[in-house]
Design a protein around this motif. Sequence first.
Motif, PDB file in Angstrom:
ATOM      1  N   THR A  88       3.089 -52.294  -0.476  1.00 62.87           N
ATOM      2  CA  THR A  88       3.326 -50.851  -0.535  1.00 62.87           C
ATOM      3  C   THR A  88       4.813 -50.553  -0.426  1.00 62.87           C
ATOM      4  O   THR A  88       5.620 -51.409  -0.045  1.00 62.87           O
ATOM      5  N   VAL A  89       5.161 -49.307  -0.758  1.00 60.79           N
ATOM      6  CA  VAL A  89       6.508 -48.798  -0.533  1.00 60.79           C
ATOM      7  C   VAL A  89       6.376 -47.583   0.382  1.00 60.79           C
ATOM      8  O   VAL A  89       5.702 -46.602   0.038  1.00 60.79           O
ATOM      9  N   ALA A  90       6.980 -47.655   1.560  1.00 58.10           N
ATOM     10  CA  ALA A  90       6.957 -46.545   2.505  1.00 58.10           C
ATOM     11  C   ALA A  90       8.002 -45.513   2.107  1.00 58.10           C
ATOM     12  O   ALA A  90       9.128 -45.866   1.744  1.00 58.10           O
ATOM     13  N   VAL A  91       7.624 -44.237   2.156  1.00 54.57           N
ATOM     14  CA  VAL A  91       8.545 -43.152   1.819  1.00 54.57           C
ATOM     15  C   VAL A  91       8.868 -42.394   3.098  1.00 54.57           C
ATOM     16  O   VAL A  91       7.969 -41.884   3.777  1.00 54.57           O
ATOM     17  N   ASP A 106       8.473 -52.245 -11.236  1.00 51.85           N
ATOM     18  CA  ASP A 106       7.591 -51.086 -11.206  1.00 51.85           C
ATOM     19  C   ASP A 106       8.434 -49.827 -11.080  1.00 51.85           C
ATOM     20  O   ASP A 106       9.430 -49.807 -10.341  1.00 51.85           O
ATOM     21  N   ALA A 107       8.047 -48.774 -11.792  1.00 54.48           N
ATOM     22  CA  ALA A 107       8.798 -47.522 -11.809  1.00 54.48           C
ATOM     23  C   ALA A 107       8.053 -46.464 -11.002  1.00 54.48           C
ATOM     24  O   ALA A 107       6.879 -46.180 -11.272  1.00 54.48           O
ATOM     25  N   ILE A 108       8.734 -45.892 -10.008  1.00 52.09           N
ATOM     26  CA  ILE A 108       8.160 -44.830  -9.178  1.00 52.09           C
ATOM     27  C   ILE A 108       8.922 -43.540  -9.440  1.00 52.09           C
ATOM     28  O   ILE A 108      10.155 -43.499  -9.308  1.00 52.09           O
ATOM     29  N   ASP A 109       8.217 -42.488  -9.799  1.00 51.84           N
ATOM     30  CA  ASP A 109       8.830 -41.179  -9.991  1.00 51.84           C
ATOM     31  C   ASP A 109       9.039 -40.540  -8.618  1.00 51.84           C
ATOM     32  O   ASP A 109       8.090 -40.383  -7.846  1.00 51.84           O
ATOM     33  N   VAL A 110      10.274 -40.159  -8.275  1.00 52.99           N
ATOM     34  CA  VAL A 110      10.549 -39.648  -6.934  1.00 52.99           C
ATOM     35  C   VAL A 110      10.020 -38.236  -6.726  1.00 52.99           C
ATOM     36  O   VAL A 110       9.864 -37.800  -5.582  1.00 52.99           O
ATOM     37  N   ASP A 111       9.731 -37.516  -7.799  1.00 60.50           N
ATOM     38  CA  ASP A 111       9.215 -36.159  -7.652  1.00 60.50           C
ATOM     39  C   ASP A 111       7.710 -36.153  -7.377  1.00 60.50           C
ATOM     40  O   ASP A 111       7.229 -35.437  -6.503  1.00 60.50           O
ATOM     41  N   SER A 112       6.971 -36.978  -8.134  1.00 61.65           N
ATOM     42  CA  SER A 112       5.525 -37.040  -7.932  1.00 61.65           C
ATOM     43  C   SER A 112       5.113 -38.133  -6.954  1.00 61.65           C
ATOM     44  O   SER A 112       3.983 -38.162  -6.490  1.00 61.65           O
ATOM     45  N   GLU A 113       6.057 -39.053  -6.642  1.00 60.49           N
ATOM     46  CA  GLU A 113       5.804 -40.188  -5.761  1.00 60.49           C
ATOM     47  C   GLU A 113       4.601 -41.000  -6.249  1.00 60.49           C
ATOM     48  O   GLU A 113       3.714 -41.373  -5.488  1.00 60.49           O
ATOM     49  N   THR A 114       4.601 -41.262  -7.553  1.00 60.58           N
ATOM     50  CA  THR A 114       3.558 -42.072  -8.175  1.00 60.58           C
ATOM     51  C   THR A 114       4.200 -43.154  -9.038  1.00 60.58           C
ATOM     52  O   THR A 114       5.338 -43.006  -9.507  1.00 60.58           O
ATOM     53  N   ILE A 141       7.319 -52.683   1.732  1.00 56.94           N
ATOM     54  CA  ILE A 141       6.646 -53.414   2.811  1.00 56.94           C
ATOM     55  C   ILE A 141       5.989 -54.622   2.155  1.00 56.94           C
ATOM     56  O   ILE A 141       4.902 -54.511   1.566  1.00 56.94           O
ATOM     57  N   GLU A 142       6.653 -55.754   2.231  1.00 57.76           N
ATOM     58  CA  GLU A 142       6.299 -56.893   1.389  1.00 57.76           C
ATOM     59  C   GLU A 142       4.874 -57.378   1.588  1.00 57.76           C
ATOM     60  O   GLU A 142       4.141 -57.592   0.622  1.00 57.76           O
ATOM     61  N   GLN A 163      10.608 -38.697   9.384  1.00 61.35           N
ATOM     62  CA  GLN A 163       9.237 -39.171   9.510  1.00 61.35           C
ATOM     63  C   GLN A 163       8.731 -39.714   8.186  1.00 61.35           C
ATOM     64  O   GLN A 163       9.240 -39.360   7.118  1.00 61.35           O
ATOM     65  N   ARG A 164       7.734 -40.568   8.268  1.00 56.21           N
ATOM     66  CA  ARG A 164       7.128 -41.158   7.089  1.00 56.21           C
ATOM     67  C   ARG A 164       6.189 -40.139   6.458  1.00 56.21           C
ATOM     68  O   ARG A 164       5.403 -39.492   7.152  1.00 56.21           O
ATOM     69  N   THR A 165       6.271 -39.993   5.153  1.00 52.89           N
ATOM     70  CA  THR A 165       5.431 -39.007   4.478  1.00 52.89           C
ATOM     71  C   THR A 165       4.263 -39.638   3.728  1.00 52.89           C
ATOM     72  O   THR A 165       3.187 -39.052   3.650  1.00 52.89           O
ATOM     73  N   THR A 166       4.479 -40.833   3.160  1.00 52.23           N
ATOM     74  CA  THR A 166       3.404 -41.469   2.396  1.00 52.23           C
ATOM     75  C   THR A 166       3.706 -42.944   2.199  1.00 52.23           C
ATOM     76  O   THR A 166       4.814 -43.412   2.496  1.00 52.23           O
ATOM     77  N   SER A 167       2.697 -43.673   1.710  1.00 50.86           N
ATOM     78  CA  SER A 167       2.868 -45.054   1.273  1.00 50.86           C
ATOM     79  C   SER A 167       2.370 -45.145  -0.156  1.00 50.86           C
ATOM     80  O   SER A 167       1.294 -44.629  -0.476  1.00 50.86           O
ATOM     81  N   ILE A 168       3.122 -45.797  -1.018  1.00 49.60           N
ATOM     82  CA  ILE A 168       2.776 -45.930  -2.426  1.00 49.60           C
ATOM     83  C   ILE A 168       2.331 -47.363  -2.679  1.00 49.60           C
ATOM     84  O   ILE A 168       3.103 -48.298  -2.449  1.00 49.60           O
TER      85      ILE A 168
END
Length: 391
Positions: free
Chosen positions: A357-360, A68-76, A352-353, A367-372
Amino acid sequence: MTFNSHPPYDPTKPAGARSRAGITRRRLFGTALVGAASLLAAATARAEAYRDYRRTIFVARRGVAALDAIDVDSETVTGTLELGLEPRELQISQRGGRLAAIDLRSPRLVSVDLAAQSRRDVPLPFIPSRLRISPDGQRLAAFDDARGTIVLLDGTDGRERSRIDGPREIREAIFSGDSSSLLVAAASVGGLSTYDIATAQPVPPVEGPSLHALLRAPNGREGFALTAETPRRVLHLDLRSRQVLASVPTSDHPVLFATGTGIQLLAIDQHAGTLSILPSEPLQPGGVTLPAAASTAYAAWFDTVAFVPAPAARKLLIFDLERRKAAGSIALEGVPGTGVVTPDGDKLYLPIEDQGTVAVIDTHLRQRTTSIAIGAAPVQAIIAGGYGLCH
């Protein structure tokens, strides 16, 4: 010849009928356009899973033959990169935009040109137990650890360039930072066996005791190794001259991690539940030891902070590397996989298996900002040039 998209005028038909016929045709034509646009968008999404591989996190999931590809700028999540095999071992070049994977079950590897988004399946003469990719992405190395056979392949076309009859029972292997040589630690020999990549011939080795672990320092010119015999020692190596620069004692079961700038070496001993912070320019004894019941560490934000996952406690422990003390923790809702820090050191992406999700983590704010949401069982995240890559 002239084409007219409107129906010809027919005075024999009522006005309403003529109007309804035109509306029907326009609706059909509009529906066709929308359908074609949707198909085109879908094809484009499949063709371009990411805009720029240098700004893309690739995430491997258990049982899935794609990344899976996650864009680091949009975090999507922007798409998927099909591999055709489940990546049980995944490598990415620090430079050159090359990714490679093996599944540890079939005699082949997959090589991906990340810039062109093209994949090549490469057959091998054995089921590989290990895979390495040179920092420049020009060479791939597939290993039969037990027999000591090493196949060197061209990173571009996948063709076998040479074969090395190396030492049996290989424990670890790395390319030098300039991609000119391959260094191998094995249970069957002492020190490091070294091979010239251009000729596939052995060159004078690094003499010394049998080694258990080996990693390249961020500057590419130096490396660190762990002796197999007890009492354990960490060796600081010059990979160009193949000399031992320093040797310091360590705990019985350490796992080594070089920080992003290379000014410190982190050693986690899961059995003792400790994190040791050792100055590494040059490597010196007497590093600070802190409590950390974990097996992995990620240095970030100009090597001022280290994040240490503690799976049993469902926490991400924070250590201030400048003050050399514990600095709190971040709660995790599940079991962490293998994460990666972006090349600028700003973010830590941690799968996070059991939550899919992937924690950012913002490494500056700590600090944690989001979960994808990524889908079932993400186990590893990588990015070209990222921190946290062992090879």
